[in-house]
Design an enzyme around this catalytic site. Structure first.
Site, PDB file in Angstrom:
ATOM      1  N   ARG A   1       0.855  -1.187   0.000  1.00 55.55           N
ATOM      2  CA  ARG A   1       0.000   0.000   0.000  1.00 55.55           C
ATOM      3  C   ARG A   1       0.893   1.240   0.000  1.00 55.55           C
ATOM      4  O   ARG A   1       1.959   1.246   0.615  1.00 55.55           O
ATOM      5  CB  ARG A   1      -0.925   0.023   1.225  1.00 55.55           C
ATOM      6  CG  ARG A   1      -2.075  -0.963   1.143  1.00 55.55           C
ATOM      7  CD  ARG A   1      -3.140  -0.486   0.168  1.00 55.55           C
ATOM      8  NE  ARG A   1      -4.302  -1.375   0.131  1.00 55.55           N
ATOM      9  CZ  ARG A   1      -4.504  -2.307  -0.770  1.00 55.55           C
ATOM     10  NH1 ARG A   1      -3.585  -2.519  -1.704  1.00 55.55           N
ATOM     11  NH2 ARG A   1      -5.607  -3.037  -0.752  1.00 55.55           N
TER      12      ARG A   1
ATOM     13  N   GLU B   1      -3.346   7.878  -4.562  1.00 56.90           N
ATOM     14  CA  GLU B   1      -3.635   7.438  -5.929  1.00 56.90           C
ATOM     15  C   GLU B   1      -4.926   8.073  -6.456  1.00 56.90           C
ATOM     16  O   GLU B   1      -5.890   8.244  -5.704  1.00 56.90           O
ATOM     17  CB  GLU B   1      -3.759   5.908  -5.954  1.00 56.90           C
ATOM     18  CG  GLU B   1      -2.492   5.206  -5.576  1.00 56.90           C
ATOM     19  CD  GLU B   1      -2.655   3.693  -5.482  1.00 56.90           C
ATOM     20  OE1 GLU B   1      -3.756   3.184  -5.805  1.00 56.90           O
ATOM     21  OE2 GLU B   1      -1.690   3.028  -5.089  1.00 56.90           O
TER      22      GLU B   1
ATOM     23  N   HIS C   1      -0.626   0.770  -9.961  1.00 46.50           N
ATOM     24  CA  HIS C   1      -1.335  -0.143  -9.061  1.00 46.50           C
ATOM     25  C   HIS C   1      -1.988  -1.277  -9.856  1.00 46.50           C
ATOM     26  O   HIS C   1      -3.182  -1.543  -9.725  1.00 46.50           O
ATOM     27  CB  HIS C   1      -2.394   0.603  -8.246  1.00 46.50           C
ATOM     28  CG  HIS C   1      -2.813  -0.136  -7.005  1.00 46.50           C
ATOM     29  ND1 HIS C   1      -3.334   0.490  -5.908  1.00 46.50           N
ATOM     30  CD2 HIS C   1      -2.788  -1.468  -6.686  1.00 46.50           C
ATOM     31  CE1 HIS C   1      -3.619  -0.396  -4.959  1.00 46.50           C
ATOM     32  NE2 HIS C   1      -3.291  -1.592  -5.419  1.00 46.50           N
TER      33      HIS C   1
END
Length: 323
Positions: free
Chosen positions: A240, A269, A287
């Site tokens: 993360r 993000e 991601h």
């Protein structure tokens, strides 16, 4: 759980592009589908259309708050298609008697592959070399600067769960020396255990972050950790974004405190610090470590199995412990 003559109502919320769950759910359940592009807010949609939904399948990172759950009075199970559950108010779910499942090990192979790919790309400078050739600089200026070998590197893994273990096995094939930090020592693990991340950083060339985001792991990689990792050290993050103090990482990369980074996740993000864009010792990806057709099929099957088990009063395949 009592049998019903009609299939249960299942609510599916997803981004418009992630349709991989649609067909598999509609074959088995009465399925209501909402997506992130909808003009109608979920607190408005839920009372009018989803008050009878007993299951909520979330594909993506929708924040599940107590306020959101208040609009789903019949909800009994929350099925996440992610492994991480830091976007969910666990206390609210527990208080409301809502059980939670996640993706289990559906993504482990693909995330481990991505972590190793990022490491190789950073050390051998493959993306930068690709840009060098495409720009015509090879013909103009000659040989590209050398990268660093992967073989024999000391690699510290933060979080030796399923993904971390798969990363370790892959890097053993390169002759890397593996050690790890985790919530507790794994008695069955052959790798050296460090009880704190500072010692792990001080004794390794690479840190690979595979752990979950919790209050304890938030900014687990801070400036002190990066200084101990050293000027040739590399950080790989497939966990993360908030595992790393991103502002300090940017400073450390720009100032040469560490040697490089491979990042699939970021603090805010899809925003990415612009300072990273011009650094050849940094490899970025959006991601997407989990996203392959194979892994999406895996997670769809796990989600379906969890729903079937729940509505048949059988043990869940990948339950999340709320205690």
């Amino acid at each position: 759980m009592a049998e019903s003559s009609e299939p249960p109502v299942v609510l599916l919320h997803r981004p418009p592009s992630l349709t991989f769950m649609d067909e598999i759910l509609t074959r088995e359940f009465r399925t209501l589908i909402t997506d992130t592009s909808s003009s109608e807010s979920l607190p408005s949609f839920f009372p009018r259309h989803a008050s009878s939904a007993r299951a909520f399948v979330i594909s993506g990172r929708l924040p599940v708050t107590d306020e959101l759950l208040s609009h789903l009075p019949s909800l009994q199970i929350l099925v996440c298609t992610s492994v991480g559950i830091d976007h969910i108010d666990l206390a609210a779910c527990k208080r409301r008697g809502i059980v939670i499942t996640n993706a289990g090990n559906a993504f482990s192979d693909d995330v481990a592959d991505c972590a190793v790919g990022l490491l190789i790309s950073v050390l051998r400078r493959i993306p930068a070399a690709d840009r060098y050739v495409r720009s015509g600089n090879w013909a103009k200026f000659g040989d590209f600067q050398l990268g660093s070998k992967v073989s024999g590197k000391r690699v510290g893994i933060v979080g030796l769960g399923s993904i971390g273990s798969f990363v370790a096995k892959r890097l053993e094939s390169f002759g890397c020396v593996i050690s790890y930090n985790s919530r507790s020592q794994k008695q069955s693990s052959p790798y050296r255990y460090y009880s704190d991340i500072l010692s792990l950083a001080e004794n390794n060339d690479v840190l690979v972050l595979c752990c979950s985001l919790t209050d304890e792991t938030h900014h687990i990689v801070n400036r002190e950790v990066m200084e101990l990792l050293g000027k040739d050290g590399v950080v790989i993050n497939v966990g993360r974004g908030k595992l790393i103090d991103e502002k300090e990482m940017v400073k450390c990369l720009v100032d040469g405190v560490i040697g490089g980074a491979g990042l699939d996740v970021f603090e805010n993000e899809p925003a990415v610090p612009q300072e990273l864009f011009g650094l050849d010792n940094v490899v970025l990806s959006p991601h997407f470590a989990v996203a392959t057709p194979g892994s999406l099929d895996n997670v769809a099957q796990i989600a379906l199995a969890n729903l079937k088990a729940f509505f048949s009063n059988r043990p869940l395949l990948s339950p999340v412990q709320l205690d």
